[in-house]
Design a protein around this motif. Sequence first.
Motif, mmCIF file in Angstrom:
data_model
loop_
_atom_site.group_PDB
_atom_site.id
_atom_site.type_symbol
_atom_site.label_atom_id
_atom_site.label_comp_id
_atom_site.label_asym_id
_atom_site.label_seq_id
_atom_site.Cartn_x
_atom_site.Cartn_y
_atom_site.Cartn_z
ATOM 1 N N ALA A 1 10.028 -36.003 -28.301
ATOM 2 C CA ALA A 1 8.563 -35.907 -28.261
ATOM 3 C C ALA A 1 8.082 -34.487 -28.512
ATOM 4 O O ALA A 1 7.151 -34.267 -29.295
ATOM 5 C CB ALA A 1 8.039 -36.421 -26.927
ATOM 6 N N VAL A 2 8.725 -33.508 -27.875
ATOM 7 C CA VAL A 2 8.259 -32.125 -28.061
ATOM 8 C C VAL A 2 8.665 -31.562 -29.418
ATOM 9 O O VAL A 2 8.034 -30.625 -29.903
ATOM 10 C CB VAL A 2 8.701 -31.183 -26.914
ATOM 11 C CG1 VAL A 2 8.108 -31.617 -25.604
ATOM 12 C CG2 VAL A 2 10.187 -31.048 -26.822
ATOM 13 N N ALA A 3 9.676 -32.160 -30.044
ATOM 14 C CA ALA A 3 10.072 -31.713 -31.387
ATOM 15 C C ALA A 3 8.978 -32.019 -32.405
ATOM 16 O O ALA A 3 8.925 -31.382 -33.464
ATOM 17 C CB ALA A 3 11.380 -32.386 -31.802
ATOM 18 N N GLU A 4 8.098 -32.950 -32.075
ATOM 19 C CA GLU A 4 7.011 -33.295 -32.989
ATOM 20 C C GLU A 4 5.891 -32.259 -33.001
ATOM 21 O O GLU A 4 5.008 -32.310 -33.851
ATOM 22 C CB GLU A 4 6.449 -34.673 -32.633
ATOM 23 C CG GLU A 4 7.434 -35.792 -32.903
ATOM 24 C CD GLU A 4 6.889 -37.169 -32.563
ATOM 25 O OE1 GLU A 4 5.653 -37.317 -32.449
ATOM 26 O OE2 GLU A 4 7.705 -38.084 -32.419
ATOM 27 N N VAL A 5 5.898 -31.321 -32.064
ATOM 28 C CA VAL A 5 4.876 -30.275 -32.044
ATOM 29 C C VAL A 5 5.206 -29.289 -33.163
ATOM 30 O O VAL A 5 6.281 -28.687 -33.184
ATOM 31 C CB VAL A 5 4.830 -29.546 -30.680
ATOM 32 C CG1 VAL A 5 3.855 -28.377 -30.722
ATOM 33 C CG2 VAL A 5 4.474 -30.513 -29.577
ATOM 34 N N ASP B 1 13.337 -39.512 -19.734
ATOM 35 C CA ASP B 1 14.695 -39.119 -20.103
ATOM 36 C C ASP B 1 14.677 -37.871 -20.989
ATOM 37 O O ASP B 1 13.817 -37.724 -21.860
ATOM 38 C CB ASP B 1 15.363 -40.296 -20.838
ATOM 39 C CG ASP B 1 16.779 -39.975 -21.235
ATOM 40 O OD1 ASP B 1 17.024 -39.809 -22.446
ATOM 41 O OD2 ASP B 1 17.632 -39.886 -20.337
ATOM 42 N N SER B 2 15.642 -36.990 -20.807
ATOM 43 C CA SER B 2 15.700 -35.724 -21.548
ATOM 44 C C SER B 2 15.727 -35.909 -23.059
ATOM 45 O O SER B 2 15.110 -35.136 -23.791
ATOM 46 C CB SER B 2 16.912 -34.911 -21.117
ATOM 47 O OG SER B 2 16.752 -34.498 -19.784
ATOM 48 N N ALA C 1 6.406 -26.120 -21.585
ATOM 49 C CA ALA C 1 5.592 -26.644 -20.487
ATOM 50 C C ALA C 1 5.457 -28.162 -20.596
ATOM 51 O O ALA C 1 5.527 -28.872 -19.585
ATOM 52 C CB ALA C 1 4.211 -25.991 -20.483
ATOM 53 N N LEU C 2 5.265 -28.656 -21.804
ATOM 54 C CA LEU C 2 5.153 -30.102 -22.014
ATOM 55 C C LEU C 2 6.439 -30.810 -21.600
ATOM 56 O O LEU C 2 6.401 -31.851 -20.943
ATOM 57 C CB LEU C 2 4.831 -30.398 -23.476
ATOM 58 C CG LEU C 2 3.452 -29.922 -23.950
ATOM 59 C CD1 LEU C 2 3.382 -29.939 -25.471
ATOM 60 C CD2 LEU C 2 2.364 -30.758 -23.332
ATOM 61 N N ALA C 3 7.557 -30.228 -21.970
ATOM 62 C CA ALA C 3 8.853 -30.815 -21.615
ATOM 63 C C ALA C 3 9.017 -30.858 -20.099
ATOM 64 O O ALA C 3 9.481 -31.857 -19.535
ATOM 65 C CB ALA C 3 9.988 -30.028 -22.253
ATOM 66 N N GLY C 4 8.624 -29.809 -19.426
ATOM 67 C CA GLY C 4 8.722 -29.770 -17.966
ATOM 68 C C GLY C 4 7.865 -30.837 -17.300
ATOM 69 O O GLY C 4 8.300 -31.491 -16.348
#
Length: 184
Positions: free
Chosen positions: A99-103, A92-93, A81-84
Amino acid sequence: MRDSAPADPASRARDICLRLLTGQARTRRQLADSLRRKEIPDEIAEQVLDRLTEVGLIDDAAYARSWVEQRQRSRGLARRALAGELRAKGVDSAVVAEAVAEVDPDDEEAAARRLVERKLSSTRGLDRQVRIRRLAGMLARRGYPEGLALRVVRAMLDEEVVEDAEDAESASGFETDYLDSGEE
């Protein structure tokens, strides 16, 4: 009397961007969209955005990290959801992925547990399968993968059954102790 709005498009674009950035961080695309709506020529907009990026006022990577941290903590959103949301804001993808890999997966699961815990009591009295469907659906809408959602929901429903059994056992033990003491 002189008009307070700058006449030259570059000054006007810079003013628009600085005004927007004063309230909150924005992505480059959000600023570009605002400039386009204000009819700033694309080449002027690009020059101004490039300069603001150079001086560090526009930083999509920092924006993405901050967005992920804040939304994951406050709304309990999963990585998907965050990525979306970030992609919808024009990030940028590759920056989104970073960024989401840090979760942390454990933090994501803990957030899912908190969300289920909040909704658990509202499903009491319903059939177990209905509860699983509703709670897992709520997690899916927040971007949680099906496997994680089902695992968390089933575990929490199982914990609830154990707690209910322990509560019933302790209540019956209290009644037995009370009746055995001869007090009324």
